[in-house]
Design an enzyme around this catalytic site. Structure first.
Site, short mmCIF file in Angstrom:
data_model
loop_
_atom_site.label_atom_id
_atom_site.label_comp_id
_atom_site.label_asym_id
_atom_site.label_seq_id
_atom_site.Cartn_x
_atom_site.Cartn_y
_atom_site.Cartn_z
N GLU A 112 0.90 -1.22 0.12
CA GLU A 112 0.05 0.07 -0.02
C GLU A 112 0.88 1.43 -0.01
O GLU A 112 0.28 2.51 -0.38
CB GLU A 112 -0.99 -0.04 1.37
CG GLU A 112 -2.11 -1.03 1.23
CD GLU A 112 -1.76 -2.41 1.95
OE1 GLU A 112 -2.56 -3.24 1.70
OE2 GLU A 112 -0.39 -2.66 1.92
N HIS A 127 -4.65 0.77 7.74
CA HIS A 127 -5.39 -0.35 8.46
C HIS A 127 -4.14 -0.83 9.19
O HIS A 127 -3.07 -0.73 9.12
CB HIS A 127 -5.88 -1.29 7.45
CG HIS A 127 -5.11 -1.96 6.40
ND1 HIS A 127 -4.38 -1.44 5.32
CD2 HIS A 127 -4.18 -3.06 6.57
CE1 HIS A 127 -3.73 -2.40 4.73
NE2 HIS A 127 -3.48 -3.32 5.47
N HIS A 186 2.30 1.26 5.34
CA HIS A 186 1.18 2.10 5.35
C HIS A 186 0.82 2.49 6.87
O HIS A 186 1.50 1.65 7.82
CB HIS A 186 -0.27 1.45 4.80
CG HIS A 186 -0.51 0.16 5.36
ND1 HIS A 186 -1.20 -0.09 6.41
CD2 HIS A 186 -0.28 -1.11 4.90
CE1 HIS A 186 -1.21 -1.34 6.71
NE2 HIS A 186 -0.75 -1.86 5.67
#
Length: 297
Positions: free
Chosen positions: A32, A139, A127
């Site tokens: 990500e 997340h 991320h």
């Protein structure tokens, strides 16, 4: 022999020119936080843009491997595919000087290959933790997990994997991702190297570097980070530890309660357990994440 054990007969290391054992470096690569990637369609195997995302991820991994070897030409470099199914990096396109660990399940998850013989860890394409807006696709392990707190401190994948490295006495010397992820990392390991390859605008939007520019910066940063590894302390969270995990669904909480030592906290959505050390805490968090992937039948 262990299939991918660092220092095993699978990879015969060579001593440096002065008889000094070359460093062993683990590069954990998520997806990500790769330059150019902003949407879940680019990181999920069942979506149309995934193959393009895999290529971008592989190219960034190779840039980091090259940087490590620029600084330490004899280094033993192990790359851990650390996204989703752990089968994203394209093996035939990887730098042949590195070894690749892929597939799951595996005991150490995103940092498979980690042990006390590793000299430095680099977290690439990472991320921000769940709820850390406006981080791109932020997340923590799974969409079913809302937060993980260790002794009251909220940790995402950066903190969980960084502290696991610290349990083995290994420093995390570099992280790349968006600016929100880099800020999260700097708070945890202020003396390490952070490389922001994009600036988060929203959960699925960013101002991103050109992939080639990002790779050039990553290569240079990896060389710098490995070269100054002795000046970066490991992130150590000493036990015993109290771990709280906020789950998205009541069903996930019910499954978590089947694990010995896990109990329901106040509020109904949070489970809590005690761990003797961070390795034990990490294993139980991974188990709870796997249980959370089970849907009611």
């Amino acid at each position: 022999m262990g299939p991918l054990a660092v220092g095993s007969p699978f990879h015969e290391g060579t001593e440096g020119s002065e008889g000094i054992e070359p460093p062993k470096v683990l590069v954990s690569v998520d997806m990500e936080g790769v330059s150019g990637i902003v949407h879940t369609s680019e990181v999920n195997p069942d979506r149309y843009d995934y193959e393009r995302g895999r290529a971008l991820m592989t190219a960034e991994a190779n840039a980091v491997v090259a940087g490590v070897l620029d600084a330490e030409p004899a280094a033993d470099v192990l790359v851990a595919d650390a996204h989703g199914p752990f089968r994203n990096l394209l093996p035939e396109q990887m730098d042949r000087r590195a070894r690749l660990v892929r597939g799951k399940p595996r005991p150490l998850g995103m940092v498979a290959g980690l042990d006390g013989d590793i000299d430095a860890v680099l977290l690439i394409g990472y991320h921000a933790r769940a709820g850390a807006g406006p981080g791109v696709i932020a997340h923590t392990m799974s969409g079913e997990v809302l937060d993980v707190r260790v002794d009251g401190r909220s940790l995402g994948e950066i903190g969980l994997n960084g502290a696991l490295a610290g349990h083995f006495g290994v420093p995390v010397v570099m992280l790349s991702g968006d600016d929100v992820a880099c800020a999260e990392f700097e708070e945890l390991v202020p003396s390490a190297v952070g490389v922001a390859v994009k600036e988060a605008v929203a959960g699925s939007a960013a101002v991103t570097l050109h992939p080639e520019e990002a790779r050039e910066r990553l290569r240079a940063a990896a060389a710098e980070a490995v070269g100054r590894r002795a000046h970066v302390p490991p992130l150590v969270l000493d036990g015993p530890l109290t771990v709280e995990v906020d789950m998205l669904s009541p069903f996930s909480v019910d499954l978590a309660l089947l694990v010995p030592g896990v109990s329901r906290a106040e509020g109904g959505r949070t489970v809590v357990f005690a761990a003797a050390d961070f390795a034990e805490a990490h294993r139980l968090v991974l188990l709870l994440v796997q249980l959370a992937s089970i849907k009611p039948g």
